[in-house]
Design an enzyme around this catalytic site. Structure first.
Site, PDB file in Angstrom:
ATOM      1  N   GLY A 354       4.212   8.236  12.704  1.00 43.79           N
ATOM      2  CA  GLY A 354       3.993   7.297  10.870  1.00 43.79           C
ATOM      3  C   GLY A 354       2.935   7.383  10.868  1.00 43.79           C
ATOM      4  O   GLY A 354       1.397   7.452  11.217  1.00 43.79           O
ATOM      5  N   PRO A 355       2.423   6.439   9.970  1.00 52.48           N
ATOM      6  CA  PRO A 355       1.209   6.185   9.150  1.00 52.48           C
ATOM      7  C   PRO A 355      -0.318   5.515   9.992  1.00 52.48           C
ATOM      8  O   PRO A 355       0.338   4.576  10.839  1.00 52.48           O
ATOM      9  CB  PRO A 355       1.153   5.660   7.436  1.00 52.48           C
ATOM     10  CG  PRO A 355       2.515   5.982   7.112  1.00 52.48           C
ATOM     11  CD  PRO A 355       3.445   6.111   8.873  1.00 52.48           C
ATOM     12  N   GLY A 357      -1.815   2.409  11.703  1.00 54.42           N
ATOM     13  CA  GLY A 357      -1.751   0.705  11.660  1.00 54.42           C
ATOM     14  C   GLY A 357      -0.287   0.114  11.632  1.00 54.42           C
ATOM     15  O   GLY A 357       0.342  -0.897  11.225  1.00 54.42           O
ATOM     16  N   THR A 361       1.098   3.169  18.818  1.00 54.78           N
ATOM     17  CA  THR A 361       0.792   2.650  20.434  1.00 54.78           C
ATOM     18  C   THR A 361       1.558   1.202  21.135  1.00 54.78           C
ATOM     19  O   THR A 361       1.610   1.095  21.838  1.00 54.78           O
ATOM     20  CB  THR A 361      -0.887   2.473  20.434  1.00 54.78           C
ATOM     21  OG1 THR A 361      -1.020   3.562  20.039  1.00 54.78           O
ATOM     22  CG2 THR A 361      -1.581   2.202  21.275  1.00 54.78           C
ATOM     23  N   SER A 677       6.396  15.919  -6.426  1.00 51.55           N
ATOM     24  CA  SER A 677       7.433  14.870  -6.520  1.00 51.55           C
ATOM     25  C   SER A 677       7.166  14.560  -8.029  1.00 51.55           C
ATOM     26  O   SER A 677       8.108  13.681  -8.366  1.00 51.55           O
ATOM     27  CB  SER A 677       7.466  13.547  -5.321  1.00 51.55           C
ATOM     28  OG  SER A 677       6.936  13.349  -5.836  1.00 51.55           O
ATOM     29  N   LYS A 720       9.056   4.479  -2.061  1.00 53.47           N
ATOM     30  CA  LYS A 720       8.190   5.163  -3.491  1.00 53.47           C
ATOM     31  C   LYS A 720       9.662   3.645  -3.695  1.00 53.47           C
ATOM     32  O   LYS A 720       9.116   3.145  -4.870  1.00 53.47           O
ATOM     33  CB  LYS A 720       8.991   6.088  -3.567  1.00 53.47           C
ATOM     34  CG  LYS A 720       8.413   7.672  -2.834  1.00 53.47           C
ATOM     35  CD  LYS A 720       8.695   9.005  -3.362  1.00 53.47           C
ATOM     36  CE  LYS A 720       7.584   9.833  -3.147  1.00 53.47           C
ATOM     37  NZ  LYS A 720       8.053  11.028  -3.287  1.00 53.47           N
TER      38      LYS A 720
END
Length: 777
Positions: A354-355, A357, A361, A677, A720
């Site tokens: 995932g991105p 932040g 962790t 996309s 989105k």
């Protein structure tokens, strides 16, 4: 210099150069050389001795010997066992090889005797003789392996040539250097060369003596220490005191017995302990063995923590520490349930992707808390050396185990939760690929016998619960990815961020600033304002920083104005953080020709991406602007080709490519844009602009197209759709193949959007174009 012609037997010498006036003996073993000696004895007892150019040549030819040698008188011959003859000779004159007259059964040569003229009595010659004698005196004193009588014998020599030859014969020089001195016919020239040679030898002897003094002082020191230690041992034995070395060996033996090591490990430890006992406490090897034993003893070979398999408690821990992330929670609950039933499940390898932040962790730390396992983290960002994983062999100076074994020592249990952070950011170089070393670590079928290069023992990693994190799967090697179960941790929605901020981030910040919760409170509008206007990210790291900034400014204002309480509203946020940093595109309330609202995914989450298409008189050019990437440019060209091929179908003049220029522009040209996309958005804009049909203002779309008009699936649907909802869109057109991804969209968002599933581009146009007379089939 006069020349006398003679024919004499010739012997090539290996590694020996004989000077005039020199008396020496050497052994002769070659049959040719023995026959040459016998012939010389039968005649004048004179023989011509000349050095070989290469001592390794067994059967030399005329080209393998030097041309300048020495005529010698044979003084004595002694036959030795093994067909070897020892001969004693005395050098008489230099001679030059003129011609080899006979090669079999032995060498015979015609030679010119080189009679040298005496050096003229001048100051230069005298100065050279004095310099050579002085240098030779220093050479003898430094070498220490020559009798002092040599100085007396050389002092009596008055002939410059003889002085040079006598001294040259006593020097330990290379064969090439001696040959150069022999070939120097002129006495002055010979004395000058000899002076240079002596100076060089003296410099070398001085360096050797200096090194010898240093080595001797070190050896003396070591011997002295050894002697004192032996004395100390004897005194301790007399007094009945135990030696420190014996105490250390006993301590290690007790530790090994208490450690409950597996049998092979214990045998290895006792073997190393015997080596330590024999090597001595002060040897360099002793330090290496001690370090190795410390590692073996401190590793958790059999230490296990008891798993807490209470499913309800685990669910409570997850819900208390994390909002959302249902997929991750469900997967861990499944693992606990199966483990509780079977009691034999090996630790799974979970990869949280995932991105930045989003809390990957902290999720791992929460899992450790829920399972009651020790937690250890290892960051792989920037790791490029295989030894970081597997360690260095003990033969290297400063060798240590790899970071996997180091982490197990840190965990102090055999079954910790081991977090491999940033696994997608490893690299490799000439020292090996750490990803290849991780293949064994993360393979449930192999990691029960993981072998570190330093330990050289099998360590069981099968009970470790490995969790890895990554921002992207693209840079993870395929064989490594194949060993992991991927769980996507997507960005948080608008509502999720609000609950995370209210329930977790704000209480955490208040605690860090030592503020009671009821003294500073946040209005919901203030939290929404920070989320919407001051952060644009998938995670909540930036959101936490902004909330911290608001808190600090509030605390400062409270102290300045002597306030005891504060309630933060949206106006306070604007006052503290300034004007809004980010603004989301809001839809126009009017249908327009050639303007289509697309949807995009970025590292900060979802966003809307308007696409504008305009048509003008020209000659068929296609213009693309807006800093588009290669993928979007290809989508635009494919869309343009599709519209040209199907122009009549959509009521477009097929000849537009001859007299119309088409310009496709994506606003915010300073921001790079790319991704597969935007195809359906571009085609909708082209059809709208070329057919003069308006596009509905409340519709947004995403999807890639093919030249046959098929709509292909895309990624990031959840983000989105969230961006479309923020922008005021109420209808979204998505690829039909993305229907399964709608399950990930929160119900609060899904209930307020109308979804259109498109399989062909006609489905998109039918729902996007506002014209009542749409003619697509």
């Amino acid at each position: 210099m006069e020349k006398q012609l003679k024919i004499l037997p010739l012997i090539p010498l290996r590694g020996i150069t004989i000077f005039p006036y020199m008396v020496m003996h050497f052994d002769v073993g070659r049959e040719k050389s023995i026959l040459a000696l016998e012939d010389a004895m039968l005649n004048s007892q004179e023989i011509f001795l000349v050095a070989q150019k290469d001592a390794k040549v067994e059967e030399p030819s005329e080209d393998d010997i030097y041309t300048i040698g020495t005529v010698c008188t044979i003084k004595q011959i002694l036959k030795l066992p093994g067909n070897t003859v020892r001969v004693l000779v005395e050098g008489i004159n230099r001679a030059e090889l003129a011609n080899v007259t006979q090669q079999e059964p032995f060498f015979k040569a015609e030679i010119n005797i080189l009679e040298e003229a005496e050096c003229a009595e001048d100051n230069k010659c005298e100065a050279l003789m004095r310099a050579v004698k002085k240098a030779f005196d220093e050479y003898i004193s430094l070498s220490g392996n020559m009798p002092n009588e040599l100085l007396i014998s050389t002092d009596d020599l008055e002939s410059p040539g003889r002085l040079a030859d006598v001294i040259s014969s006593f020097l330990m020089l290379k064969g090439e250097t001696k040959q150069e001195l022999l070939e120097a016919h002129d006495a002055k020239d010979r004395l000058e060369k000899l002076t240079v040679v002596l100076r060089n030898e003296i410099d070398i002897l001085k360096i050797e003596r200096k090194i010898g003094v240093k080595v001797k002082s070190k050896i003396d020191k070591v011997q002295k220490e050894y002697y004192l230690r032996e004395q100390l041992k004897a005194i301790q034995e007399e007094l009945g005191e135990e030696d420190e070395d014996k105490k250390e060996i006993t301590r290690y033996k007790n530790k090994i017995n208490k450690a409950k090591l597996p049998k092979p490990v214990k045998e290895k430890a006792l073997y190393e302990l015997d080596r330590l006992k024999n090597s001595g406490s002060y040897s360099s090897e002793g330090g290496v063995i001690r370090t190795y034993l410390d590692w073996i003893i401190e590793l958790p070979w059999n230490n296990l923590t008891e798993d807490n398999l209470d499913i309800k408690r685990a669910r409570e821990v997850f819900e208390r520490e994390h909002y959302g992330l249902e997929d991750v929670k469900d997967r861990i609950i499944e693992y606990l349930a199966v483990r509780k039933m079977s009691n034999s499940l090996k630790g799974p390898i979970i990869c949280l992707v995932g991105p930045p932040g989003v809390g990957k962790t902290s999720i791992a730390r929460s899992i450790a808390n829920a399972l009651n396992r020790n937690f250890v983290r290892m960051s792989l960002g920037g790791v490029r050396d295989e030894a970081e994983i597997r360690g260095h062999r003990k033969t290297y100076v400063g060798a240590i185990p790899g970071r996997v074994i180091y982490g197990m020592k840190q965990a102090k249990s055999k079954n910790p939760l081991f977090l491999l952070d940033e696994i997608d950011k490893m690299s490799n170089d000439f020292r090996g690929d750490p990803a290849d070393a991780l293949l064994e670590v993360l393979d449930a079928e192999q990691n029960s016998t993981f072998r570190d290069h330093y330990l050289e023992l099998d360590f069981d990693l099968s009970q470790v619960l490995f969790i890895t994190t990554a921002n992207s799967l693209e840079t993870i090697p395929r064989p490594l990815l194949d060993r992991m179960e991927v769980i996507e941790v997507s960005g948080y929605t608008y509502e999720e961020k609000f609950h995370i901020a209210k329930d977790h981030l704000i209480p955490k910040q208040l605690k860090e600033h030592n503020i009671e919760e009821n003294k500073i409170t946040f209005a919901d509008s203030a939290i929404y304002n920070v989320i919407e206007n001051y952060t644009r990210e998938s995670g909540v790291r930036s959101l936490e920083r902004k909330l911290g900034a608001v808190l600090r400014k509030t605390i400062a204002e409270m102290l300045e104005k002597d306030k005891e309480n504060a309630h933060i509203t949206a106006s306070h946020v604007k006052k503290y953080l300034g004007p809004a940093i980010f603004t989301y595109d809001k839809i126009d309330k009017e249908d327009k020709i050639g303007v289509v609202m697309g949807m995009a995914w970025t590292g900060y989450g979802g966003d809307t991406l308007p696409v504008e298409v305009t048509v003008m008189q020209g000659d068929g050019k296609l213009e693309l602007t807006g800093q588009l990437g290669d993928v979007m440019k290809e989508s635009a060209r494919a869309g343009y080709s599709y519209v040209r091929a199907n122009a009549e179908k959509y009521g477009i003049n097929p000849e537009f490519r001859k007299d119309k220029d088409v310009h496709i522009h994506v606003p915010e040209g300073a921001v790079p844009k790319d991704g597969p996309s935007a195809g359906v958005t571009i085609i909708t804009g082209l059809v709208s602009a070329l057919s003069s049909k308006k596009v509905k203002h409340n519709v947004a779309m995403t999807g890639e197209i093919t030249l046959t008009g098929r709509v292909l699936p895309i990624g990031g649907l959840k983000e989105k759709c969230l961006a479309a909802y923020r922008a005021g869109i109420d209808t979204v057109i998505i690829p039909k193949d993305n229907e399964k991804d709608m399950l990930k969209i929160p119900k609060s968002i899904k209930s307020k959007l109308t979804f259109v599933l498109a399989d062909k581009i006609d489905d998109v146009l039918q729902n996007a174009l506002a014209s009542e007379d749409y003619n697509g089939n």
